[in-house]
Design a protein around this motif. Structure first.
Motif, PDB file in Angstrom:
ATOM      1  N   PRO A  57       0.827  -1.210   0.000  1.00 38.55           N
ATOM      2  CA  PRO A  57       0.000   0.000   0.000  1.00 38.55           C
ATOM      3  C   PRO A  57       0.863   1.262   0.000  1.00 38.55           C
ATOM      4  O   PRO A  57       2.013   1.241   0.444  1.00 38.55           O
ATOM      5  CB  PRO A  57      -0.778  -0.132   1.305  1.00 38.55           C
ATOM      6  CG  PRO A  57       0.183  -0.835   2.217  1.00 38.55           C
ATOM      7  CD  PRO A  57       0.930  -1.811   1.348  1.00 38.55           C
ATOM      8  N   SER A  58       0.280   2.351  -0.506  1.00 38.96           N
ATOM      9  CA  SER A  58       0.936   3.655  -0.480  1.00 38.96           C
ATOM     10  C   SER A  58      -0.064   4.711  -0.029  1.00 38.96           C
ATOM     11  O   SER A  58      -1.238   4.652  -0.397  1.00 38.96           O
ATOM     12  CB  SER A  58       1.480   4.037  -1.862  1.00 38.96           C
ATOM     13  OG  SER A  58       2.631   3.292  -2.189  1.00 38.96           O
ATOM     14  N   ILE A  59       0.431   5.636   0.763  1.00 42.20           N
ATOM     15  CA  ILE A  59      -0.355   6.803   1.163  1.00 42.20           C
ATOM     16  C   ILE A  59       0.434   8.020   0.702  1.00 42.20           C
ATOM     17  O   ILE A  59       1.519   8.299   1.213  1.00 42.20           O
ATOM     18  CB  ILE A  59      -0.591   6.841   2.672  1.00 42.20           C
ATOM     19  CG1 ILE A  59      -1.324   5.576   3.126  1.00 42.20           C
ATOM     20  CG2 ILE A  59      -1.392   8.083   3.056  1.00 42.20           C
ATOM     21  CD1 ILE A  59      -1.533   5.489   4.627  1.00 42.20           C
ATOM     22  N   ILE A  60      -0.101   8.728  -0.298  1.00 44.12           N
ATOM     23  CA  ILE A  60       0.636   9.820  -0.938  1.00 44.12           C
ATOM     24  C   ILE A  60      -0.157  11.104  -0.790  1.00 44.12           C
ATOM     25  O   ILE A  60      -1.344  11.159  -1.153  1.00 44.12           O
ATOM     26  CB  ILE A  60       0.873   9.520  -2.431  1.00 44.12           C
ATOM     27  CG1 ILE A  60       1.604   8.182  -2.587  1.00 44.12           C
ATOM     28  CG2 ILE A  60       1.659  10.645  -3.098  1.00 44.12           C
ATOM     29  CD1 ILE A  60       1.639   7.666  -3.996  1.00 44.12           C
ATOM     30  N   GLU A  61       0.486  12.119  -0.276  1.00 42.70           N
ATOM     31  CA  GLU A  61      -0.135  13.440  -0.166  1.00 42.70           C
ATOM     32  C   GLU A  61       0.340  14.303  -1.326  1.00 42.70           C
ATOM     33  O   GLU A  61       1.531  14.558  -1.478  1.00 42.70           O
ATOM     34  CB  GLU A  61       0.228  14.095   1.169  1.00 42.70           C
ATOM     35  CG  GLU A  61      -0.472  15.433   1.380  1.00 42.70           C
ATOM     36  CD  GLU A  61      -0.063  16.112   2.662  1.00 42.70           C
ATOM     37  OE1 GLU A  61      -0.749  15.914   3.684  1.00 42.70           O
ATOM     38  OE2 GLU A  61       0.956  16.835   2.644  1.00 42.70           O
ATOM     39  N   LEU A  62      -0.598  14.704  -2.157  1.00 43.94           N
ATOM     40  CA  LEU A  62      -0.295  15.545  -3.314  1.00 43.94           C
ATOM     41  C   LEU A  62      -0.708  16.981  -3.027  1.00 43.94           C
ATOM     42  O   LEU A  62      -1.784  17.226  -2.472  1.00 43.94           O
ATOM     43  CB  LEU A  62      -1.029  15.030  -4.556  1.00 43.94           C
ATOM     44  CG  LEU A  62      -0.697  13.609  -5.014  1.00 43.94           C
ATOM     45  CD1 LEU A  62      -1.586  13.212  -6.188  1.00 43.94           C
ATOM     46  CD2 LEU A  62       0.775  13.485  -5.393  1.00 43.94           C
ATOM     47  N   SER A  63       0.130  17.904  -3.416  1.00 46.23           N
ATOM     48  CA  SER A  63      -0.168  19.320  -3.184  1.00 46.23           C
ATOM     49  C   SER A  63       0.668  20.159  -4.150  1.00 46.23           C
ATOM     50  O   SER A  63       1.450  19.641  -4.947  1.00 46.23           O
ATOM     51  CB  SER A  63       0.134  19.708  -1.729  1.00 46.23           C
ATOM     52  OG  SER A  63       1.517  19.535  -1.453  1.00 46.23           O
ATOM     53  N   HIS A  64       0.474  21.475  -4.064  1.00 46.78           N
ATOM     54  CA  HIS A  64       1.279  22.411  -4.865  1.00 46.78           C
ATOM     55  C   HIS A  64       1.365  23.717  -4.092  1.00 46.78           C
ATOM     56  O   HIS A  64       0.371  24.208  -3.551  1.00 46.78           O
ATOM     57  CB  HIS A  64       0.645  22.655  -6.234  1.00 46.78           C
ATOM     58  CG  HIS A  64       1.448  23.584  -7.100  1.00 46.78           C
ATOM     59  ND1 HIS A  64       2.298  23.143  -8.094  1.00 46.78           N
ATOM     60  CD2 HIS A  64       1.547  24.949  -7.111  1.00 46.78           C
ATOM     61  CE1 HIS A  64       2.882  24.177  -8.672  1.00 46.78           C
ATOM     62  NE2 HIS A  64       2.447  25.286  -8.097  1.00 46.78           N
ATOM     63  N   GLU A  65       2.558  24.261  -4.066  1.00 45.95           N
ATOM     64  CA  GLU A  65       2.769  25.553  -3.410  1.00 45.95           C
ATOM     65  C   GLU A  65       3.884  26.278  -4.143  1.00 45.95           C
ATOM     66  O   GLU A  65       5.026  25.807  -4.186  1.00 45.95           O
ATOM     67  CB  GLU A  65       3.148  25.358  -1.940  1.00 45.95           C
ATOM     68  CG  GLU A  65       3.199  26.652  -1.133  1.00 45.95           C
ATOM     69  CD  GLU A  65       1.824  27.285  -0.954  1.00 45.95           C
ATOM     70  OE1 GLU A  65       1.706  28.523  -1.064  1.00 45.95           O
ATOM     71  OE2 GLU A  65       0.857  26.520  -0.705  1.00 45.95           O
ATOM     72  N   SER A  66       3.542  27.403  -4.754  1.00 46.49           N
ATOM     73  CA  SER A  66       4.531  28.213  -5.449  1.00 46.49           C
ATOM     74  C   SER A  66       4.189  29.678  -5.223  1.00 46.49           C
ATOM     75  O   SER A  66       3.276  30.016  -4.472  1.00 46.49           O
ATOM     76  CB  SER A  66       4.573  27.870  -6.946  1.00 46.49           C
ATOM     77  OG  SER A  66       3.312  28.098  -7.546  1.00 46.49           O
ATOM     78  N   ALA A  67       4.933  30.549  -5.896  1.00 48.55           N
ATOM     79  CA  ALA A  67       4.746  31.979  -5.655  1.00 48.55           C
ATOM     80  C   ALA A  67       3.342  32.445  -6.012  1.00 48.55           C
ATOM     81  O   ALA A  67       2.782  33.327  -5.351  1.00 48.55           O
ATOM     82  CB  ALA A  67       5.787  32.777  -6.449  1.00 48.55           C
TER      83      ALA A  67
END
Length: 360
Positions: A220-230
């Protein structure tokens, strides 16, 4: 008679003296030691041999008991190992422990683990594996033919594994392999920007923005996806891949933050205002224009009436005010109408933190 008798008597005395002499000669002298009696070897040697044989028998029995105890202990140890560490559940637990401690090489090296050849391996790195906490064995079922089906609960999600018995190592230790590889594919679409964060690690999709990219993941995998830029922000989303040999789907949808909206609005206002200064019916390089069948008799005046900005397309209205002369009767009137338009721009973030907006 008397003399003869005396002779006989004398002869008798002589014989007595000779007898005494012989007795004196045969008697031991006063200085001689008496002889020591010799033991009877025929009686002593059998007794010593019997004692020796008995002692050797006791030693042999003692060592036999020691070797038997060692053999029993060794057999018990092998039996315990084959029912725990080297059992089907022990094999899967070793795999899950490797994932939990971020040992991607250890997990990938387990027998039976295969990865999709055409998938990107960025999510198989130690830093992107993610954290697995509470791991519990729910069931271990012998499915026959050397196959075991095991169900584990990992952080509240259940995953099923299939492993198969592959024989003995050194004729003693049970060996196992995954009958179904504990791997899957996660398709990620990074909307608007090719970069995204997976478990805190920034990844740039080689496919580019808004294009699906395939990534190999362990199960199993638990992956947190996100994005943070200027200028863009995507709230974190958790993706759980708990089934082997499947294709999971996720997308990262960054939204413009306040700074982005402000900067883009400034740029669009500037571009549209520049378009509005062109005193022609078809401003060059602008998203709006108008065709009028009558003759234009004054300078066209453009102004931006209203509009909303959104990615990827922006709709708006431009107001055109111009005096026109009818080609039919020559009358002059004022043409004052709003012209709807739609513009699409490619917005690029420059290395110096600026924005480049190119219309298309």
């Amino acid at each position: 008679m008397t003399e003869a008798g005396q002779g006989l008597n004398g002869s008798g005395e002589f014989r007595d003296k000779q007898s005494e002499g012989r007795q004196l000669q045969s008697a031991p002298s006063g200085d001689a030691q008496p002889e020591t009696p010799q033991p009877d070897h025929a009686e002593v040697e059998p007794a010593d041999a019997e004692r020796t044989r008995a002692e050797l028998a006791r030693i042999h029995r003692r060592w036999a008991l020691i070797f038997a105890a060692i053999a029993i202990a060794f057999a018990g140890t092998i039996l315990a190992l084959n029912s725990t560490l080297y059992s089907a559940s022990g094999f899967v637990s070793s795999y899950l422990d490797a994932l939990a401690r971020g040992d991607s090489n250890g997990a990938l090296g387990m027998p039976g683990v295969r990865i999709e050849a055409n998938a990107n391996d960025d999510l198989l790195l130690p830093d992107t594996l993610g954290d697995l906490g509470d791991i519990r064995l729910i069931s271990d079922r012998d499915s026959g033919g050397g196959i075991h089906t095991l169900v584990y609960d990992v952080d509240g999600s259940r995953t099923t594994f299939e492993v198969e018995y592959t024989g003995l190592r050194l004729g003693l230790i049970s060996t196992w392999a995954f009958a179904t590889s504990p791997s899957a594919v996660l398709e990620i679409t990074p909307v608007g920007d090719a970069s995204f964060d997976a478990n805190g690690v920034t990844i740039t999709s080689s496919a580019g923005p808004s294009v699906v990219a395939s990534y190999a993941v362990m199960v199993p995998s638990i992956i947190e996806l996100s994005h943070e830029s200027a200028y863009l922000t995507a709230a974190p989303i958790e993706v759980r891949v708990t089934d082997a040999d499947v294709v999971a789907v996720a997308s990262v949808n960054p939204q413009a933050n306040e700074q982005f909206v402000s900067r883009v609005q400034e740029e669009l206002d500037r571009l549209l205002d520049e378009c509005a200064t062109q005193e022609v019916l078809q401003p060059s390089g602008c998203p709006f224009g108008e065709r009028i069948s009558n003759r234009v008799v004054s300078t066209p005046k453009w102004s931006i009436a209203a509009g909303t900005w959104e990615v990827p397309a922006t709709s708006g209205q431009a107001n055109l005010s111009v005096d026109v002369q009818s080609l039919f009767d020559g009358t002059v009137s004022t043409y004052n109408e709003n012209t709807a338009f739609t513009l699409s721009y490619v917005i690029t973030f420059t290395p110096d933190g600026g924005l480049s907006i190119i219309g298309r």
